[in-house]
Design a protein around this motif. Structure first.
Motif: not given
Ligand code: GLU
Ligand code: ZN
Length: 469
Positions: A205-206, A222-225, A234-237
């Motif tokens: 994200a950063l 991925t769900p955890r992240q 934060l904006k996830a990819p």
């Protein structure tokens, strides 16, 4: 709690390769790096390199260095500075604090042994193992007792009891995970370092990463992240999870199945473009045929063409790409690639003539070494396989050939004409015995240039050695 894929269309594509330096770069990692690189280059975006070395025990500086060497060798250059997670503990500390203040995390005092016992009993009861929530509701007093016992807590993320995490995977399509199945997970280890789940998503994200292509083994992470990203605002990819590479029989890739690390393949003399062309076709369906350079592969790369079925690694196919890649080398490149196999002190024009003579007939450096021995070596030649090493030439045949060599020098057409005139042999009956006598092989490059390089004396010695009674 639906997390819709971000509308990244307006943004520049930013991808990354995020290896953990805990081993050599293998085919799977190399393909992950390649696909992310291709996507960034196709879109005129950025390809970043992040070394995920928060686990000091399993990370090594030598592997981190090797990652750079391997990427450079493959031609997969990255943009900007390399990001080292081990240097970012302050960033993660900030994020932990944010989550602590928001009550999204709690210290967990369970020991690895306690966790293990709990896992085993869940498994024995036929349940999927997950953290039992032991430390979820500890009072301040209970925490103090455990601290007093000298227990070093990990930090766990409090997963919501209800709801689902949904996302659109670029390869697997719609995904939905029940929060109730996830279980509270560790985001900070007892030694204070960030866990993989955590530093990976925080940094994506950063760093402004828009798309992550990574191995299917990470799909369930991925769900955890995404939960972490949401909790931190934060904006996830967007994610695409690519199928694993297996051996030809479908078993996991292993040394025994012919799988080597990128560095090992390089040391074996494989050309990076051969490897890249093979990796491009593993799990990515493409209408591109033939050996292509990286810019062309990038133009045609399409994440929508990533396939779900496992991709099989075929070492024989690598040799086919390698043959094409060797063939495609310029004269200078071919000379540089073959040089280590050439006799020391060979003059430049002979070296170049050798390269021109054998380039179409060699795949790996050992082939070059074999032809160098055939052409420049003394004495009889070892047959590579199959045909007998010392064919028997009839005395007439050999005598005519030797006389022609003495008279006309290392001139292939004069030699064959003379032998034909003396013996009446033609076609294969003429060429095959000569080839076998001169090279010890029944196939190989055109004999004219080979004979010229070999020279009269060597050729005569070989013919004499091959003459029968
Ligand atoms: N360090 C992780 C790995 O090497 C990164 C996974 C990812 O690309 O997100 O598996
Ligand atoms: Zn606990």
């Amino acid at each position: 709690m639906a997390i819709s894929p971000h509308d990244n269309l307006a943004l520049m594509t930013v991808t990354r390769f995020a290896p953990s330096p805990s081993g050599a770069i293998h085919l799977g990692n190399a393909r992950t790096a390649l696909f992310n690189w291709l996507l960034a280059r196709r879109d005129g975006g950025q390809f970043l390199l992040r070394i995920e070395d928060t686990d000091a025990e399993r990370s090594s500086e030598a592997y981190a260095q090797q990652i750079e060497t391997d990427l450079e060798w493959l031609g997969l250059g990255w943009d900007g500075q390399i990001v080292r997670q081990s240097a970012r503990s302050a960033v993660y500390a900030d994020a932990f604090e944010t989550l602590e203040r928001a009550g999204r995390v709690y210290p967990c005092y369970c020991t690895p042994l306690e966790i293990n016992i709990s896992r085993k009993s869940q498994l024995a009861a036929g349940k999927p193992p997950r953290y039992a929530g032991t430390c979820r509701h500890l009072t301040a007093e209970q925490r103090a007792t455990r601290e007093a016992e000298g227990r070093e807590p990990t930090l766990r993320f409090r997963v919501p009891d209800d709801g689902r995490v949904e996302f659109l995977d670029l390869v697997h399509g719609e995904q939905a995970f029940q929060c109730a199945d996830i279980g509270d997970f560790i985001i900070r280890r007892a030694d204070g370092t960030a866990s993989f789940f955590f530093s990976n998503i925080v940094d994506d994200a950063l760093m402004g990463v828009t798309t992550v292509l990574r191995g299917e083994d990470h799909l369930s992470n991925t769900p955890r992240q995404l939960l972490i990203a949401m909790a931190l605002d934060l904006k996830a990819p967007d994610y695409g999870h690519i199928s694993l590479i297996t051996a030809m029989d479908g078993s996991p890739l292993s040394k025994r199945a012919g799988a080597k690390s990128v560095a090992e393949l390089g040391a074996d003399g494989y050309l990076p473009i051969a490897l890249v062309n093979q990796l491009y076709r593993l799990g990515h369906s493409s209408d591109l045929t033939g050996l292509q350079d990286l810019p062309t592969l990038a133009q045609h790369f399409n994440p929508a063409h990533l396939v779900r079925s496992p991709a099989r690694w075929d070492p024989v196919q690598l040799a086919v790409w390698q043959k094409d890649a060797v063939h495609a080398l310029s004269a200078d490149e071919a000379l540089a690639w073959m040089r280590p196999q050439l006799p020391q002190g060979l003059d430049e024009s002979t070296a170049r003539a050798f390269v021109a003579a054998v380039q179409a007939n060699v795949v790996v450096p050992q082939d070059v070494a074999d032809w160098a021995a055939v052409i420049f070596g003394e004495g009889m030649i070892q047959a590579e396989s199959g045909p007998p090493a010392t064919p028997t030439l009839s005395p007439d045949f050999a005598a005519a050939a030797i006389t022609a060599l003495r008279t006309h020098g290392a001139d292939w057409s004069a030699l064959t004409q003379a032998v034909k005139a003396a013996t009446g042999a033609k076609g294969p009956a003429l060429f095959k015995p000569l080839r076998l006598a001169l090279t010890g092989r029944d196939h190989g490059p055109e004999l004219g240039p080979i004979l010229a390089l070999m020279g009269v004396e060597r050729a005569i010695a070989r013919l004499e050695a091959s003459t029968g009674p």
